[in-house]
Design a protein around this motif. Sequence first.
Motif, short mmCIF file in Angstrom:
data_model
loop_
_atom_site.label_atom_id
_atom_site.label_comp_id
_atom_site.label_asym_id
_atom_site.label_seq_id
_atom_site.Cartn_x
_atom_site.Cartn_y
_atom_site.Cartn_z
N GLY A 69 -3.69 64.38 9.73
CA GLY A 69 -3.59 65.65 10.44
C GLY A 69 -2.26 65.90 11.13
N ASP A 70 -1.46 64.85 11.30
CA ASP A 70 -0.14 65.03 11.91
C ASP A 70 0.84 65.59 10.87
OD1 ASP A 70 -0.58 64.11 14.51
OD2 ASP A 70 -0.37 62.01 13.89
N PRO A 71 1.80 66.39 11.32
CA PRO A 71 2.84 66.84 10.39
C PRO A 71 3.61 65.62 9.85
CG PRO A 71 3.07 67.93 12.54
CD PRO A 71 2.01 66.88 12.68
N VAL A 72 3.99 65.64 8.59
CA VAL A 72 4.75 64.51 8.06
C VAL A 72 6.07 64.35 8.81
CG1 VAL A 72 3.69 64.64 5.78
CG2 VAL A 72 5.84 65.87 6.21
N SER A 73 6.58 65.43 9.39
CA SER A 73 7.85 65.32 10.10
C SER A 73 7.72 64.62 11.45
CB SER A 73 8.47 66.71 10.29
OG SER A 73 7.65 67.50 11.10
N LEU A 74 6.51 64.39 11.92
CA LEU A 74 6.35 63.59 13.13
C LEU A 74 6.82 62.16 12.86
CD1 LEU A 74 4.93 63.69 16.04
CD2 LEU A 74 3.14 62.35 14.93
N ILE A 75 6.53 61.67 11.69
CA ILE A 75 6.90 60.31 11.31
C ILE A 75 8.27 60.28 10.64
CG2 ILE A 75 6.23 58.36 9.81
CD1 ILE A 75 4.49 58.89 12.33
N HIS A 76 8.55 61.28 9.85
CA HIS A 76 9.83 61.36 9.12
C HIS A 76 10.63 62.53 9.69
CE1 HIS A 76 8.02 58.50 6.40
NE2 HIS A 76 7.08 59.35 6.02
N PRO A 77 11.35 62.29 10.78
CA PRO A 77 11.95 63.43 11.51
C PRO A 77 13.05 64.14 10.72
CG PRO A 77 12.72 61.34 12.40
CD PRO A 77 11.63 61.01 11.43
N ASN A 78 13.56 63.49 9.69
CA ASN A 78 14.55 64.16 8.83
C ASN A 78 13.94 65.37 8.11
OD1 ASN A 78 12.93 62.26 7.44
ND2 ASN A 78 14.40 62.09 5.77
#
Lengths: 345, 345, 345, 345
Positions: free
Chosen positions: C41-50
Amino acid sequence: MEKKTVSIVGGSGYAGGEFLRLALGHPYLEVKQVTSRRYLGDPVSLIHPNLRGRTQLKFSDPASLEPCDLLVLSMPHGVAAKEFDRYQGVAPVILDLSADFRLKNLELYRKYYGEDHPRPELLDQWVYGNPELHREALKTADRIACCGCNATATLLGLYPLFREGLLAPRPIFVTVMISTSAGGAEPSLASHHPERAGSLRVYKPTGHRHTAEILENLPGNPELHMTAVATDRVRGILMTAQTFLHDGWSERDVHTAYRNVFGKEPFIRMVKMRKGIHRYPDPKVVEGTNYCDIGFELEEDTSRLVIISAIDNLVKGTAGHAIQSINIRMGWAETTGLEFTGLHP
Amino acid sequence: MEKKTVSIVGGSGYAGGEFLRLALGHPYLEVKQVTSRRYLGDPVSLIHPNLRGRTQLKFSDPASLEPCDLLVLSMPHGVAAKEFDRYQGVAPVILDLSADFRLKNLELYRKYYGEDHPRPELLDQWVYGNPELHREALKTADRIACCGCNATATLLGLYPLFREGLLAPRPIFVTVMISTSAGGAEPSLASHHPERAGSLRVYKPTGHRHTAEILENLPGNPELHMTAVATDRVRGILMTAQTFLHDGWSERDVHTAYRNVFGKEPFIRMVKMRKGIHRYPDPKVVEGTNYCDIGFELEEDTSRLVIISAIDNLVKGTAGHAIQSINIRMGWAETTGLEFTGLHP
Amino acid sequence: MEKKTVSIVGGSGYAGGEFLRLALGHPYLEVKQVTSRRYLGDPVSLIHPNLRGRTQLKFSDPASLEPCDLLVLSMPHGVAAKEFDRYQGVAPVILDLSADFRLKNLELYRKYYGEDHPRPELLDQWVYGNPELHREALKTADRIACCGCNATATLLGLYPLFREGLLAPRPIFVTVMISTSAGGAEPSLASHHPERAGSLRVYKPTGHRHTAEILENLPGNPELHMTAVATDRVRGILMTAQTFLHDGWSERDVHTAYRNVFGKEPFIRMVKMRKGIHRYPDPKVVEGTNYCDIGFELEEDTSRLVIISAIDNLVKGTAGHAIQSINIRMGWAETTGLEFTGLHP
Amino acid sequence: MEKKTVSIVGGSGYAGGEFLRLALGHPYLEVKQVTSRRYLGDPVSLIHPNLRGRTQLKFSDPASLEPCDLLVLSMPHGVAAKEFDRYQGVAPVILDLSADFRLKNLELYRKYYGEDHPRPELLDQWVYGNPELHREALKTADRIACCGCNATATLLGLYPLFREGLLAPRPIFVTVMISTSAGGAEPSLASHHPERAGSLRVYKPTGHRHTAEILENLPGNPELHMTAVATDRVRGILMTAQTFLHDGWSERDVHTAYRNVFGKEPFIRMVKMRKGIHRYPDPKVVEGTNYCDIGFELEEDTSRLVIISAIDNLVKGTAGHAIQSINIRMGWAETTGLEFTGLHP
């Protein structure tokens, strides 16, 4: 689309090399010549090993520049101004990556550069190459003085707050944490790896030259103080600014200001996360990209506002916004050739 | 001289491990016990590989502490206060490396730690362990609450200017650039090497807890703002402070203030060179040492003063000044066991 | 061209994240789902900030995978084999980034992985995903077991010499210098920044698992020994191999062998410069790119040959050659989506 | 004890500076003069900022050396041999930190240094300054040619196995991973921080000069091959050697060999842990110390032996063993002035 030719004067340095990298990957640009007196005749990939296999270009003599559509000057401070007569006929559109043509105010130039401007009569022709602040003027500019790297980080972080009038009339304290590539490609004891690796040095506590162009591009004649700290990163700038909001403004208003001014900017990202480990801008995240990440935090009980921005000094701080300015000037999509997302981790 | 015995509660962390390293090299100290619940029975050198061949000590159970002359508590925030009744009979002199007993002001504690102090009745016994500011009190102290690392860098940089009354009554903006060892020995995603290496993060734009102990130890109730930036260094703090001199004071007066207050301090070095590449304090230079290097620059036309200090967070910021405090308390030469000069390059 | 949909099982790790980055920039791929149980449910950009601003994708549940054209499995060792029945109906073409399906030889598997292969009956379906060695088979492969990162650097460095028969029948000593991202995204004491930064550790003196797939893909059953050294880089592998040429072969023959076998490879660059500072392959130069740079030096009087290769472990060593394999499989230009040149400096 | 005076010729470099640091902390040494033509008259702490507050010494002219008890030569390759007549009367005991007097075998010198030795008649006077291998000779040596840094790491790792006859008569492949301080204090493009930071370069695949002194100091004329890789560490060497045991020897025999030969050495530590994260030697752990940590792993089924050693190139590899040699020569406790334990983390 027909390609436009671009040549680079001073292509063995880091700014020129970065422009070359981006131009080689740009679908509408064709690199015609890259000059270097020192490396004349050597393949550009001898100096820029990332370009191996991407180009057969060799460094050519700046004295034998051929006509082209766009000319990019990337030379040490003072040289572009001094030698400008040589270059002005080479291309209809010229960009300068140095500080030579960025200021209009001759007194600011004298104060921060310690001498009179050598060619003040040329300054009127130049548009300050900061796409977010001067997009309209760039659309027709034939002389573009690209914004300095620390100025880019600072201006993008602060400009919306000034334009929307959120800041109290109090001093602003800016700290820029910079990288070793900012010092250029010329070896010195200060840049000697054993000395520089692991060091964290205040290299310009007061009097940083980029202060001048920041002051000239912020409305209202603010009192802004800058301290520059040299880290041992290779690329990247982290800018923090500390000041105070006008009474009555809230965090929500700050969000609104950034959204109003930068809401449609393709290279500005607001970063203010409530979870995760990447809650504020970090130059690591934008390395190699044209992004400027901006975040902030408000200390409610004091109205102190801390603004944070991060860029790659050689891309968004130099060669990337030069490409962005070219895209604007030529009417191309503004993100053309600037699509790299950056890496993680 | 007869040796004094010292035991360390929480010796597997970085602060405890650094105290252990220094104590093993101290001619008048004998390390008796080093506790760790997690590594019970393991040689201390399993966790601190630098101590291989220097000691055969093994981690022991905190529940089986034997009487000793000096006891050092090095536990996570809140534990020393909570468990203090267990430890207070173990040794006549007790040092705590945590923040639990540093503050007298209960409101400051509540504001910065977000809860009431669990044992307020204990606080009067404790002397704040900053040798330069509290040397006289340390000579007879039986409870020493060692100064925080960021507080050390900030207090040492600013205190002389306050004591001599040189600063204008205006806000002071402090930026501390810190290291990964400050986060302790417990792995987390934020400290995971691929994430942290190369990153430069504002980790505490406002509300840093050390602000409280700085405010409590500077005269005159100043308005001081702190922003903390996490670098990817392993050790070291670079502190910069920006504020303004009172009208009429000059660079010479600043020099005099530092000389008056710190002129005889064995671990304070003023660093303000006109030549060379090491012109201001740099945490690289003081790594492993108990030095605090201090420098400054005055912007003449604005009276803006930039103060710079550098320490090793684990030595001068933690275990080194704990040793220095012990030396003061026991009447030993203050530099005993703290002679390491640091490395170059 | 119509886009093909791709989903990623295990997208919060570094390999999956890197594949995601490349797939988002690929003109013919559309990322459909990225799974993560932990970050559901988290945005993938939370983990991969690029990836901020590049995608609105959120992590989804691996249990709710929808049909897609291509499925990429990026899970810890052993999971893909164990759970394969769940995934095999999801897409007609499946790539696995783990080691689960790389080997045909069950004894090698047992020797290097310390257990019997859990699903030996599946192995025949899989093609070893090394584009330079298995391009023909990849053109029709529906199951692609992507080559390991250290195996990639080693195989690409050595294969032409084997195929052309230049090496003497003597042992080959391989040293791979690896990076911290190779250990994955899960924090541990070994990857804790203060411990890992600045360290240089032999982490696998003997018995490295990638030895198995190297042996299976080199002709002639060579005697090859591998030692793996962990540096504190975030990305990159530097491979050196030391062995001997057959009598009579010269440096020129070595050049010819590489040209014969790899002369038309889009991602292989020979690096053996007589001047400049970038004379041999360096992982810094290929960071973020799909290149494998290869160089060598021959010691004339002993016929000792030192072979050197450099790759980015997450790109050419993992996600990049997965994209390259997909390009081959789908009949697209092999460099599609892999155009990034890398940075200098 | 009466102090002995020592002067250093060439004290602005890293080797000379490190000797100076150690000599200033040595209880029986008094530093008399430190020469530098370039920095004549400058405080030594201008160049070596770690020495601020530790000494008021200024660089003096090499032409005005006064008599002293011990003279240390720390000059670029070839200078000590060429200028030796100037120095030989200055002190009864002379140490040279360069390679000029390390070899007895003139052919090896010619092969590895590419020229004839300029002063072959001097070589007989010199004892090779490796305390572990030549302690007896050092007790009376008046000319000490200190062992090279890579040679130290290699010889200490391998010597016991040769002396005890454990190795099969097969080639030995040595890889030394070195640091940027090994290149000296002179800036160049190769050492320019933006170029060097993050790079991992094979800088000497074959023909490393230290091979000569290794060969001359190992018994039995072995076939030894060395490849040198430049990391971007500032200090430290990690040496790995791969070769084979004689049939019939076991891991236990290897342990016994090291114990027999080095069991009483104060600066050799065997490192081969079954648990923890510090299982093998790591140059990080020995930074700043005079330790050489040694470990190994045996691959049972092939008898392949991997030997690992780690030192600080400037301490145990240069200035530290120079101090150790002086301690031996003067009859002082061998560890005097070399007590620093190193830091963690």
